[in-house]
Scaffold this motif. Sequence first.
Motif, PDB file in Angstrom:
ATOM      1  N   GLY A   1       0.817  -1.212   0.000  1.00  0.00           N
ATOM      2  CA  GLY A   1       0.000   0.000   0.000  1.00  0.00           C
ATOM      3  C   GLY A   1       0.843   1.251   0.000  1.00  0.00           C
ATOM      4  N   GLY A   2       0.395   2.241   0.787  1.00  0.00           N
ATOM      5  CA  GLY A   2       1.129   3.492   0.862  1.00  0.00           C
ATOM      6  C   GLY A   2       1.062   4.312  -0.405  1.00  0.00           C
ATOM      7  N   GLY A   3       0.041   4.096  -1.231  1.00  0.00           N
ATOM      8  CA  GLY A   3      -0.091   4.855  -2.462  1.00  0.00           C
ATOM      9  C   GLY A   3       0.597   4.235  -3.660  1.00  0.00           C
ATOM     10  N   ASN A   4       1.134   3.024  -3.509  1.00  0.00           N
ATOM     11  CA  ASN A   4       1.732   2.342  -4.653  1.00  0.00           C
ATOM     12  C   ASN A   4       0.703   2.125  -5.751  1.00  0.00           C
ATOM     13  N   GLY A   5       1.204   1.886  -6.956  1.00  0.00           N
ATOM     14  CA  GLY A   5       0.316   1.732  -8.089  1.00  0.00           C
ATOM     15  C   GLY A   5      -0.514   0.464  -8.035  1.00  0.00           C
ATOM     16  N   ALA A   6      -1.685   0.512  -8.740  1.00  0.00           N
ATOM     17  CA  ALA A   6      -2.600  -0.621  -8.779  1.00  0.00           C
ATOM     18  C   ALA A   6      -2.825  -1.148 -10.185  1.00  0.00           C
ATOM     19  N   LEU A   7      -2.456  -0.363 -11.211  1.00  0.00           N
ATOM     20  CA  LEU A   7      -2.810  -0.678 -12.597  1.00  0.00           C
ATOM     21  C   LEU A   7      -2.051  -1.913 -13.092  1.00  0.00           C
ATOM     22  N   ASP A   8      -2.796  -2.900 -13.613  1.00  0.00           N
ATOM     23  CA  ASP A   8      -2.160  -4.158 -14.021  1.00  0.00           C
ATOM     24  C   ASP A   8      -1.347  -4.011 -15.303  1.00  0.00           C
ATOM     25  N   GLN A   9      -1.797  -3.180 -16.229  1.00  0.00           N
ATOM     26  CA  GLN A   9      -1.075  -3.016 -17.489  1.00  0.00           C
ATOM     27  C   GLN A   9      -1.611  -1.783 -18.218  1.00  0.00           C
ATOM     28  N   GLY A  10      -0.829  -1.299 -19.191  1.00  0.00           N
ATOM     29  CA  GLY A  10      -1.273  -0.191 -20.020  1.00  0.00           C
ATOM     30  C   GLY A  10      -1.283   1.142 -19.302  1.00  0.00           C
ATOM     31  N   SER A  11      -1.901   2.123 -19.977  1.00  0.00           N
ATOM     32  CA  SER A  11      -2.003   3.480 -19.425  1.00  0.00           C
ATOM     33  C   SER A  11      -3.358   3.685 -18.766  1.00  0.00           C
ATOM     34  N   PHE A  12      -3.417   4.615 -17.847  1.00  0.00           N
ATOM     35  CA  PHE A  12      -4.647   4.955 -17.137  1.00  0.00           C
ATOM     36  C   PHE A  12      -5.644   5.595 -18.099  1.00  0.00           C
ATOM     37  N   SER A  13      -6.870   5.060 -18.114  1.00  0.00           N
ATOM     38  CA  SER A  13      -7.916   5.575 -19.005  1.00  0.00           C
ATOM     39  C   SER A  13      -8.721   6.654 -18.292  1.00  0.00           C
ATOM     40  N   ALA A  14      -8.963   7.746 -18.988  1.00  0.00           N
ATOM     41  CA  ALA A  14      -9.667   8.885 -18.386  1.00  0.00           C
ATOM     42  C   ALA A  14     -11.138   8.601 -18.161  1.00  0.00           C
ATOM     43  N   ASN A  15     -11.722   7.702 -18.972  1.00  0.00           N
ATOM     44  CA  ASN A  15     -13.139   7.377 -18.838  1.00  0.00           C
ATOM     45  C   ASN A  15     -13.303   5.872 -19.022  1.00  0.00           C
ATOM     46  N   ALA A  16     -13.471   5.176 -17.921  1.00  0.00           N
ATOM     47  CA  ALA A  16     -13.543   3.718 -17.989  1.00  0.00           C
ATOM     48  C   ALA A  16     -14.025   3.158 -16.653  1.00  0.00           C
ATOM     49  N   THR A  17     -14.388   1.891 -16.688  1.00  0.00           N
ATOM     50  CA  THR A  17     -14.693   1.146 -15.468  1.00  0.00           C
ATOM     51  C   THR A  17     -13.471   0.318 -15.102  1.00  0.00           C
ATOM     52  N   TYR A  18     -13.043   0.428 -13.856  1.00  0.00           N
ATOM     53  CA  TYR A  18     -11.919  -0.359 -13.373  1.00  0.00           C
ATOM     54  C   TYR A  18     -12.426  -1.384 -12.353  1.00  0.00           C
ATOM     55  N   PHE A  19     -11.923  -2.591 -12.510  1.00  0.00           N
ATOM     56  CA  PHE A  19     -12.318  -3.692 -11.641  1.00  0.00           C
ATOM     57  C   PHE A  19     -11.170  -3.991 -10.678  1.00  0.00           C
ATOM     58  N   LEU A  20     -11.518  -4.137  -9.401  1.00  0.00           N
ATOM     59  CA  LEU A  20     -10.523  -4.370  -8.354  1.00  0.00           C
ATOM     60  C   LEU A  20     -10.490  -5.862  -8.030  1.00  0.00           C
ATOM     61  N   HIS A  21      -9.295  -6.434  -8.079  1.00  0.00           N
ATOM     62  CA  HIS A  21      -9.123  -7.875  -7.895  1.00  0.00           C
ATOM     63  C   HIS A  21      -8.191  -8.162  -6.722  1.00  0.00           C
ATOM     64  N   ALA A  22      -8.567  -9.148  -5.914  1.00  0.00           N
ATOM     65  CA  ALA A  22      -7.685  -9.645  -4.854  1.00  0.00           C
ATOM     66  C   ALA A  22      -6.693 -10.631  -5.453  1.00  0.00           C
ATOM     67  N   ILE A  23      -5.423 -10.494  -5.048  1.00  0.00           N
ATOM     68  CA  ILE A  23      -4.388 -11.435  -5.476  1.00  0.00           C
ATOM     69  C   ILE A  23      -3.661 -11.932  -4.230  1.00  0.00           C
ATOM     70  N   ARG A  24      -3.025 -13.099  -4.353  1.00  0.00           N
ATOM     71  CA  ARG A  24      -2.333 -13.704  -3.218  1.00  0.00           C
ATOM     72  C   ARG A  24      -0.881 -13.999  -3.581  1.00  0.00           C
ATOM     73  N   LYS A  25       0.012 -13.610  -2.696  1.00  0.00           N
ATOM     74  CA  LYS A  25       1.432 -13.856  -2.921  1.00  0.00           C
ATOM     75  C   LYS A  25       1.741 -15.332  -2.731  1.00  0.00           C
ATOM     76  N   ASN A  26       2.420 -15.908  -3.691  1.00  0.00           N
ATOM     77  CA  ASN A  26       2.674 -17.350  -3.656  1.00  0.00           C
ATOM     78  C   ASN A  26       3.588 -17.767  -2.506  1.00  0.00           C
ATOM     79  N   SER A  27       4.546 -16.926  -2.165  1.00  0.00           N
ATOM     80  CA  SER A  27       5.554 -17.326  -1.179  1.00  0.00           C
ATOM     81  C   SER A  27       5.028 -17.344   0.251  1.00  0.00           C
ATOM     82  N   ASP A  28       4.099 -16.460   0.588  1.00  0.00           N
ATOM     83  CA  ASP A  28       3.626 -16.401   1.979  1.00  0.00           C
ATOM     84  C   ASP A  28       2.111 -16.284   2.115  1.00  0.00           C
ATOM     85  N   SER A  29       1.371 -16.348   0.987  1.00  0.00           N
ATOM     86  CA  SER A  29      -0.107 -16.304   0.968  1.00  0.00           C
ATOM     87  C   SER A  29      -0.675 -14.970   1.442  1.00  0.00           C
ATOM     88  N   SER A  30       0.122 -13.908   1.438  1.00  0.00           N
ATOM     89  CA  SER A  30      -0.371 -12.605   1.887  1.00  0.00           C
ATOM     90  C   SER A  30      -1.236 -11.939   0.814  1.00  0.00           C
TER      91      SER A  30
END
Length: 393
Positions: free
Chosen positions: A194-223
């Motif tokens: 966190g702390g304001g780090n980026g969230a965008l998975d790929q490409g450039s930020f779109s000025a007009n779009a719907t963004y979907f938020l996805h939970a992901i899990r780290k393989n090494s520690d399941s965080s």
Amino acid sequence: MSLRLRVLPRFPARISGISGLSTYRDGPDLVIKSDYGSLVRIPAVDNEATTFFKVWNEDDDSYSIMTFEDVFSAIADLGFLDKPTYDPQNIGADAFARANQTGVQAISTVTGLQAALDAKLNLAGGTMTGNLNMAGFNLLNAREGVPDYLNGLITVRGATSIAVGTGWMKAGALYVKNTVSLTKSLNAAWAAGGGGNGALDQGSFSANATYFLHAIRKNSDSSFDWLSSLSPSAPLVPAGYTLVGRFWSVIVASSVILDYTQSGNKCLLTSAIAESTITTSFAKALVTLSGAPNGLSVDMLLDMSGAIGPVVNASVDARLYDGYLPSGASSQSAHGGASSATTANSVNFFSTPKVRTNTSRQVYQSVNYTGTTGTVSLTSLGWEDWQLPRIGA
């Protein structure tokens, strides 16, 4: 054992054999020896305390007797027989197979058993450090298995950032838990944490779009971590992470996230969005809602209000229909209502239906004026994400 006697003429002894002993002459000598062939063979030992062996002690050259009970106590106490090498009944390994033994056996006598038990999850609870692999087996107390669920992970909106609160999520065989609030920026490339780090998975930020938020899990520690994507189901997941699933959606307009408040699966827009004002009749047709997420079917929270002029016997009938069904489907549910004027006065009607969109932000609407004109206004208040398997908050 044998005994040799010399028989003298002046001592004409008569010696006869008995059970276990035999006698015979060898020239002038009389020989007495053990005769085991004449003994009666017993099929079983009825009482091990009164059935005896005759034994010879080489150390002091003496004979003695031992019961069956004495013999096998000595074997157990002195360790004469500590591996399966004694097999008097010729039954091989069966005599020493644990499956054929009874009574209590110490865990320490089974190689590796204690370590295997220590590796099991305790019935009283515990922490698993890896995946629970059912390997095709069903959970007996869950019929077809544990369904997907979502709890918490409530979002708070910033102009270009989202803070995701604590909570947990299960999707398929994956589970992840978030223990701290994680704030990320939608207009920057993804970076862990966190702390304001980026969230965008790929490409450039779109000025007009719907963004979907996805939970992901780290393989090494399941965080837990999360990312934003233009895809509702197939985001680009960073290396070293696994996709768990979508937990929310936001709308970006003019490079700013539409302001909202989340309540469970409900998104309540801070400022209602005027969608349309209709003044003439039209048959049922699809209308696009700018206040709805694109690429996802949701239950829209809509306000439909109308008014007609002061015309006697005039009326207006305005209706909304779920957008995910074909236009002619008879099972579509109509939402809204009709209003009429029987005197020369204006009449207003008001409706707040919940209507399900298709994945292109559309619902069906129809308006029919009779004997007059007027206005029918449609406004978006927010939506409810019916596809999220939320339990609790």
